[in-house]
Design a protein around this motif. Structure first.
Motif, PDB file in Angstrom:
ATOM      1  N   ILE A   4       2.015  -7.408   4.396  1.00  0.00           N
ATOM      2  CA  ILE A   4       2.904  -8.509   4.727  1.00  0.00           C
ATOM      3  C   ILE A   4       3.453  -8.350   6.131  1.00  0.00           C
ATOM      4  CG2 ILE A   4       5.078  -9.639   4.102  1.00  0.00           C
ATOM      5  CD1 ILE A   4       4.543  -8.988   1.237  1.00  0.00           C
ATOM      6  N   ALA A   5       3.823  -7.135   6.482  1.00  0.00           N
ATOM      7  CA  ALA A   5       4.334  -6.883   7.828  1.00  0.00           C
ATOM      8  C   ALA A   5       3.278  -7.214   8.874  1.00  0.00           C
ATOM      9  CB  ALA A   5       4.772  -5.420   7.950  1.00  0.00           C
ATOM     10  N   ALA A   6       2.023  -6.844   8.588  1.00  0.00           N
ATOM     11  CA  ALA A   6       0.940  -7.156   9.517  1.00  0.00           C
ATOM     12  C   ALA A   6       0.751  -8.658   9.650  1.00  0.00           C
ATOM     13  CB  ALA A   6      -0.359  -6.498   9.037  1.00  0.00           C
ATOM     14  N   LEU A   7       0.888  -9.359   8.535  1.00  0.00           N
ATOM     15  CA  LEU A   7       0.758 -10.808   8.558  1.00  0.00           C
ATOM     16  C   LEU A   7       1.832 -11.417   9.437  1.00  0.00           C
ATOM     17  CD1 LEU A   7      -0.661 -13.322   7.207  1.00  0.00           C
ATOM     18  CD2 LEU A   7       1.165 -13.252   5.524  1.00  0.00           C
ATOM     19  N   TYR A   8       3.069 -10.892   9.279  1.00  0.00           N
ATOM     20  CA  TYR A   8       4.162 -11.412  10.089  1.00  0.00           C
ATOM     21  C   TYR A   8       3.941 -11.116  11.574  1.00  0.00           C
ATOM     22  CZ  TYR A   8       6.778 -12.033   5.761  1.00  0.00           C
ATOM     23  OH  TYR A   8       7.197 -12.421   4.528  1.00  0.00           O
ATOM     24  N   SER A   9       3.435  -9.946  11.858  1.00  0.00           N
ATOM     25  CA  SER A   9       3.232  -9.589  13.260  1.00  0.00           C
ATOM     26  C   SER A   9       2.205 -10.500  13.909  1.00  0.00           C
ATOM     27  CB  SER A   9       2.784  -8.127  13.370  1.00  0.00           C
ATOM     28  OG  SER A   9       1.503  -7.964  12.775  1.00  0.00           O
ATOM     29  N   GLY A  10       1.355 -11.086  13.091  1.00  0.00           N
ATOM     30  CA  GLY A  10       0.383 -12.049  13.603  1.00  0.00           C
ATOM     31  C   GLY A  10       0.938 -13.455  13.641  1.00  0.00           C
ATOM     32  N   ALA A  35      11.805  -8.742   0.309  1.00  0.00           N
ATOM     33  CA  ALA A  35      10.420  -8.296   0.466  1.00  0.00           C
ATOM     34  C   ALA A  35       9.891  -8.563   1.873  1.00  0.00           C
ATOM     35  CB  ALA A  35       9.529  -8.998  -0.555  1.00  0.00           C
ATOM     36  N   GLY A  36      10.710  -9.197   2.712  1.00  0.00           N
ATOM     37  CA  GLY A  36      10.291  -9.416   4.085  1.00  0.00           C
ATOM     38  C   GLY A  36       9.925 -10.840   4.444  1.00  0.00           C
ATOM     39  N   LEU A 480       4.221 -14.816  -5.142  1.00  0.00           N
ATOM     40  CA  LEU A 480       3.957 -15.019  -3.718  1.00  0.00           C
ATOM     41  C   LEU A 480       3.804 -13.701  -2.994  1.00  0.00           C
ATOM     42  CD1 LEU A 480       6.309 -18.011  -2.789  1.00  0.00           C
ATOM     43  CD2 LEU A 480       3.833 -18.027  -3.107  1.00  0.00           C
ATOM     44  N   ILE A 481       4.642 -12.732  -3.316  1.00  0.00           N
ATOM     45  CA  ILE A 481       4.545 -11.415  -2.679  1.00  0.00           C
ATOM     46  C   ILE A 481       3.169 -10.807  -2.940  1.00  0.00           C
ATOM     47  CG2 ILE A 481       5.457  -9.057  -2.724  1.00  0.00           C
ATOM     48  CD1 ILE A 481       8.217 -10.325  -3.436  1.00  0.00           C
ATOM     49  N   SER A 482       2.713 -10.928  -4.172  1.00  0.00           N
ATOM     50  CA  SER A 482       1.387 -10.397  -4.519  1.00  0.00           C
ATOM     51  C   SER A 482       0.293 -11.164  -3.780  1.00  0.00           C
ATOM     52  CB  SER A 482       1.173 -10.505  -6.025  1.00  0.00           C
ATOM     53  OG  SER A 482      -0.119 -10.103  -6.391  1.00  0.00           O
ATOM     54  N   HIS A 483       0.483 -12.454  -3.638  1.00  0.00           N
ATOM     55  CA  HIS A 483      -0.521 -13.286  -2.958  1.00  0.00           C
ATOM     56  C   HIS A 483      -0.722 -12.842  -1.511  1.00  0.00           C
ATOM     57  CE1 HIS A 483      -2.794 -16.855  -1.846  1.00  0.00           C
ATOM     58  NE2 HIS A 483      -1.918 -17.118  -0.880  1.00  0.00           N
ATOM     59  N   TYR A 484       0.381 -12.471  -0.853  1.00  0.00           N
ATOM     60  CA  TYR A 484       0.289 -12.118   0.562  1.00  0.00           C
ATOM     61  C   TYR A 484       0.064 -10.630   0.788  1.00  0.00           C
ATOM     62  CZ  TYR A 484       1.409 -16.805   2.071  1.00  0.00           C
ATOM     63  OH  TYR A 484       1.348 -18.158   2.311  1.00  0.00           O
TER      64      TYR A 484
END
Length: 485
Positions: A4-10, A35-36, A480-484
């Motif tokens: 998730i953190a990587a997704l956000y960084s993108g 969860a971010g 949703l957390i699991s999805h991402y």
């Protein structure tokens, strides 16, 4: 959470809109933010948070307009754990009660013990119907009345006719109380198999110090200050987006503005969905989901708080049952609502003061069904007059008069259209599963998880409870957390 953190960084932060700032919506948002997920917005139709959690006051006493208790305070109960962690636990609800007949005749616990034992046995026996496709009983009411009469006849053979009649009348008071527990007009509306789906948690019910709204405020205090937009009713949720784009859902507000999002978590009450589903979704809901919305029950349970100068009940009393001497036919609703609506209210619970400044004692009367809905149309003076007459009838004291009253009115609340859900006749576990199924449904080629459903009516076995609402909000957030991740 590294993915998730990587997704956000993108710069691909998903936007989630939560419709409804009740405990379910707040729980979902709280879970996502922790969860971010940093693009979470709650849209609330009214000017306050809490939904069907609403704490008021009558004089110096806390009066819960909505939810009152933590049912089954144990480690399995998320509300108990949250209240404990926030330091909000108040007290256990005891079960010292009296049965009162007309003209202040106190019915002893010894006399009433056969009724209580029989009632508890019948409620426990409903578990035998769980997962059965067929039973000889048309409804919970059919089972309780039929078996109640049969067992009462067996156990009271040696008692005189007057005593047997009185025991049946006391049993009917318990049936009316059960109607309030299920927010049902009559137990004939409750499916006897569906009734066994509900899961009880261990522990005596307890309350939240200062009122249930304190739990909602504690959860919101952990979230960004601007996460909730109040007085923002939603008119329609536009889903079924076929484009491979980030914003797959449009939430249309009453003023015409459309808010784009990747996901919408819908937490509106089942009563609202029953009334507005045809205009609330574009395109309409799938047939199987719509079918389940209709099949599940959603009724009204209201409270009437009554303040007195002095208590007319014992100091250690927690609950009062009102036993009419002409209800041996076991009819858990009245035939003439206009004339006799007040007779549906068979129980008072004694309000325990939350602080020492509360000097006037208060009772809370419980009433459900069409009688409860009719009560909402009356003025406070009319309700107070009916209550005064009721109290005079049961106490035999014509000078005993309420100081003031406070009535809840959930049926005519446009955002709830009632109180909470119940397993109506003909509903099944599949209907509860359909309620929590996201849109689009599995196997669709559309963008997944556009609309997610939470709220007490979407929990498969904790429906009608606050802990069911919290657990359902966490469930959809975790989805949703699991999805991402």
């Amino acid at each position: 959470m590294a993915e998730i953190a990587a997704l956000y960084s993108g710069n691909m932060v998903p936007r989630v809109v939560v419709v409804g700032c009740g405990i379910s919506g707040v729980a979902a948002a709280h879970r996502l933010v922790k969860a971010g997920f940093h693009r979470v917005q709650i849209l609330e139709a009214t000017g306050r948070s809490g939904g069907r959690i609403h704490t008021g006051r009558l004089g110096n006493n806390v009066a819960e307009i909505g939810a009152s208790y933590i049912h089954g305070p144990c480690e399995e109960n998320p509300v108990f754990c949250l209240a404990r962690d926030y330091g909000l636990l108040h007290q256990e609800s005891r079960f010292n009660f009296i049965f009162s007949s007309i003209s202040s005749q106190r019915l002893s616990s010894e006399d009433m013990s056969p009724v209580l034992e029989m009632y508890d046995e019948l409620m426990n026996d409903t578990s035998q119907f769980k997962n059965k496709k067929e039973t000889p009983w048309a409804s919970l009411g059919h089972f309780m009345r039929s078996e109640g009469r049969r067992r009462a006849a067996e156990r009271c053979k040696e008692k005189d006719a007057t005593t047997r009649q009185l025991l049946l009348c006391a049993f009917n008071a318990l049936l009316k109380d059960e109607c309030s527990s299920n927010a049902a007009h009559t137990l004939d509306e409750i499916d006897v198999v569906g009734f066994g789906i509900y899961k009880n948690l261990r522990g005596l019910d307890c309350t939240i110090r200062g009122g249930y709204e304190g739990l909602v405020k504690s959860l919101l205090s952990d979230l960004p200050a601007d996460i909730v937009t109040y007085n923002r009713p939603v008119r329609c949720v536009h889903w079924n987006n076929t484009e491979n784009s980030r914003d797959t859902v449009n939430v249309e507000c009453d003023d015409g503005e459309k808010i784009s999002a990747n996901h919408v978590i819908l937490t509106v009450p089942l009563g609202y969905l029953k009334k507005h589903h045809s205009s609330f979704f574009c395109p309409p809901l799938p047939a199987h989901k719509l079918h389940s919305i209709h099949k599940l029950g959603f009724g009204t349970c209201n409270k009437i708080y009554v303040e007195f100068d002095q208590p007319w009940w014992d100091a250690d009393c927690d609950k009062i049952y009102l036993v009419w001497r002409d209800e041996e036919d076991l009819l858990d609703h009245v035939s003439d609502i206009r004339k006799s609506w007040i007779r549906k209210m068979s129980t008072f619970t004694v309000l325990k003061p939350s602080d020492r400044s509360a000097i006037h004692p208060v009772l809370c009367g419980w009433i459900s069904g069409h009688e409860s809905e009719y009560m909402e149309t009356l003025s406070d003076l009319e309700v107070r007059n009916s209550l005064t007459e009721l109290i005079h009838t049961f106490t035999g004291n014509p000078r005993l008069t309420p100081r003031r009253i406070l009535c809840t009115k959930w049926f005519h609340n446009p955002w709830t259209c009632g109180s909470y859900s119940h397993p109506a006749k003909g509903c099944s576990e599949q209907d509860l599963e359909n309620m929590m199924e996201p849109l689009p449904t599995n196997g669709s080629h559309l963008q997944p998880l556009q609309v997610l459903f939470a709220g007490e009516a979407t929990h498969p076995y904790f429906y009608s409870t606050v802990h069911g609402a919290v657990a359902s909000g966490w469930r959809e957030a975790d989805r949703l957390i699991s999805h991402y991740s």
